[in-house]
Scaffold this motif. Sequence first.
Motif, mmCIF file in Angstrom:
data_model
loop_
_atom_site.group_PDB
_atom_site.id
_atom_site.type_symbol
_atom_site.label_atom_id
_atom_site.label_comp_id
_atom_site.label_asym_id
_atom_site.label_seq_id
_atom_site.Cartn_x
_atom_site.Cartn_y
_atom_site.Cartn_z
ATOM 1 N N LEU A 84 58.888 -14.590 -94.049
ATOM 2 C CA LEU A 84 59.435 -15.780 -93.397
ATOM 3 C C LEU A 84 60.184 -15.460 -92.105
ATOM 4 C CD1 LEU A 84 60.663 -17.807 -96.485
ATOM 5 C CD2 LEU A 84 58.570 -18.112 -95.157
ATOM 6 N N ILE A 85 60.503 -14.186 -91.887
ATOM 7 C CA ILE A 85 61.166 -13.829 -90.639
ATOM 8 C C ILE A 85 60.238 -14.059 -89.444
ATOM 9 C CG2 ILE A 85 60.593 -11.377 -90.472
ATOM 10 C CD1 ILE A 85 63.589 -10.962 -89.713
ATOM 11 N N SER A 86 58.953 -14.191 -89.713
ATOM 12 C CA SER A 86 58.007 -14.476 -88.628
ATOM 13 C C SER A 86 58.252 -15.850 -88.014
ATOM 14 C CB SER A 86 56.569 -14.380 -89.137
ATOM 15 O OG SER A 86 56.334 -15.370 -90.116
ATOM 16 N N LEU A 87 59.021 -16.689 -88.689
ATOM 17 C CA LEU A 87 59.350 -18.007 -88.141
ATOM 18 C C LEU A 87 60.374 -17.920 -87.004
ATOM 19 C CD1 LEU A 87 59.558 -20.012 -91.482
ATOM 20 C CD2 LEU A 87 57.659 -19.922 -89.859
ATOM 21 N N VAL A 88 61.061 -16.786 -86.891
ATOM 22 C CA VAL A 88 61.989 -16.570 -85.779
ATOM 23 C C VAL A 88 61.153 -16.140 -84.579
ATOM 24 C CG1 VAL A 88 63.947 -15.213 -84.943
ATOM 25 C CG2 VAL A 88 63.811 -15.868 -87.354
ATOM 26 N N PRO A 89 61.201 -16.891 -83.491
ATOM 27 C CA PRO A 89 60.347 -16.572 -82.341
ATOM 28 C C PRO A 89 60.575 -15.152 -81.812
ATOM 29 C CG PRO A 89 61.368 -18.719 -82.061
ATOM 30 C CD PRO A 89 61.999 -18.087 -83.267
ATOM 31 N N LEU A 90 59.496 -14.461 -81.523
ATOM 32 C CA LEU A 90 59.419 -13.122 -80.952
ATOM 33 C C LEU A 90 60.078 -12.042 -81.803
ATOM 34 C CD1 LEU A 90 58.316 -11.509 -78.564
ATOM 35 C CD2 LEU A 90 60.508 -11.809 -77.448
#
Length: 129
Positions: A84-90
């Motif tokens: 879910l950390i992929s939801l933080v941009p870049l």
Amino acid sequence: MNFMDAVKSVYSNYVGFHGRARRSEYWWFFLFYLIVYGVLYTIDLSLIGYPALSGIFALASILPSLAVAVRRLHDTGRSGWWILISLVPLVGFIVLIIFYVMDSQPGVNKHGPNPKGVVAAAADAVTGG
């Protein structure tokens, strides 16, 4: 693990979110996905005009992709929820790439035995060394 073994392993365990996946399994599957998607997208745009086949392939590969990504995180000793950390941009994307590149956690962790150790032990048993 070679290219074909990785693809077979991911698609045969397409909803298996438990256990661990080696680095080679994850990255060979990622390469397979990019190649197939790229070829289908090129065919789509040249023949159909919109991404129909590549869209169907992407949709059909969502669960296997998520499952192997979660198992890869398990192999590094992390919870699958780290995806879910992929939801933080870049930043999230960079953190996940670092986790996916990391070596396996040695020995047994809470997600199971090290698949590298299982394969190495099996190879030693076959070769007698």
